[in-house]
Design a protein around this motif. Structure first.
Motif, PDB file in Angstrom:
ATOM      1  N   TRP A   1       7.978  -9.936  -0.630  1.00 23.85           N
ATOM      2  CA  TRP A   1       6.567  -9.414  -0.468  1.00 23.85           C
ATOM      3  C   TRP A   1       6.656  -8.094   0.683  1.00 23.85           C
TER       4      TRP A   1
ATOM      5  N   TRP B   1       8.207  -5.132  -1.819  1.00 32.24           N
ATOM      6  CA  TRP B   1       7.378  -4.752  -2.720  1.00 32.24           C
ATOM      7  C   TRP B   1       6.279  -3.971  -1.968  1.00 32.24           C
ATOM      8  N   SER B   2       5.990  -4.185  -0.889  1.00 31.55           N
ATOM      9  CA  SER B   2       4.725  -3.548  -0.177  1.00 31.55           C
ATOM     10  C   SER B   2       5.031  -2.316   0.366  1.00 31.55           C
TER      11      SER B   2
ATOM     12  N   ARG C   1       6.122  -0.076  -3.497  1.00 31.76           N
ATOM     13  CA  ARG C   1       5.259   0.005  -4.844  1.00 31.76           C
ATOM     14  C   ARG C   1       4.566   1.419  -4.422  1.00 31.76           C
ATOM     15  N   PRO C   2       4.358   1.799  -5.792  1.00 33.50           N
ATOM     16  CA  PRO C   2       3.604   3.043  -5.772  1.00 33.50           C
ATOM     17  C   PRO C   2       2.177   3.249  -5.315  1.00 33.50           C
TER      18      PRO C   2
ATOM     19  N   ARG D   1      -1.638   3.719  -4.855  1.00 35.33           N
ATOM     20  CA  ARG D   1      -2.467   3.802  -5.691  1.00 35.33           C
ATOM     21  C   ARG D   1      -3.384   5.162  -5.781  1.00 35.33           C
TER      22      ARG D   1
END
Length: 54
Positions: A39, A42-43, A46-47, A49
């Motif tokens: 997690w 991934w955080s 991640r692109p 938003r």
């Protein structure tokens, strides 16, 4: 106070892992550790938003 708030999730996960290890649930503690690591990675990667342009 902000520093404590920033480390609260890390300390909570550490407490859970140590508790599970003390209860002889090492496999579950390892699963929690790996899930937390996944997690976090991934955080971080991640692109961001972006708002949609219609």
């Amino acid at each position: 106070m902000a520093l404590v708030r920033a480390f609260a999730p890390w300390l909570a996960v550490l407490a859970v892992v140590l508790l599970l290890d003390a209860l002889r649930l090492g496999t579950l503690a390892a699963v929690v550790s790996v899930a937390w690591l996944v997690w976090c990675v991934w955080s971080w990667v991640r692109p961001a938003r972006r708002p949609r342009r219609d």
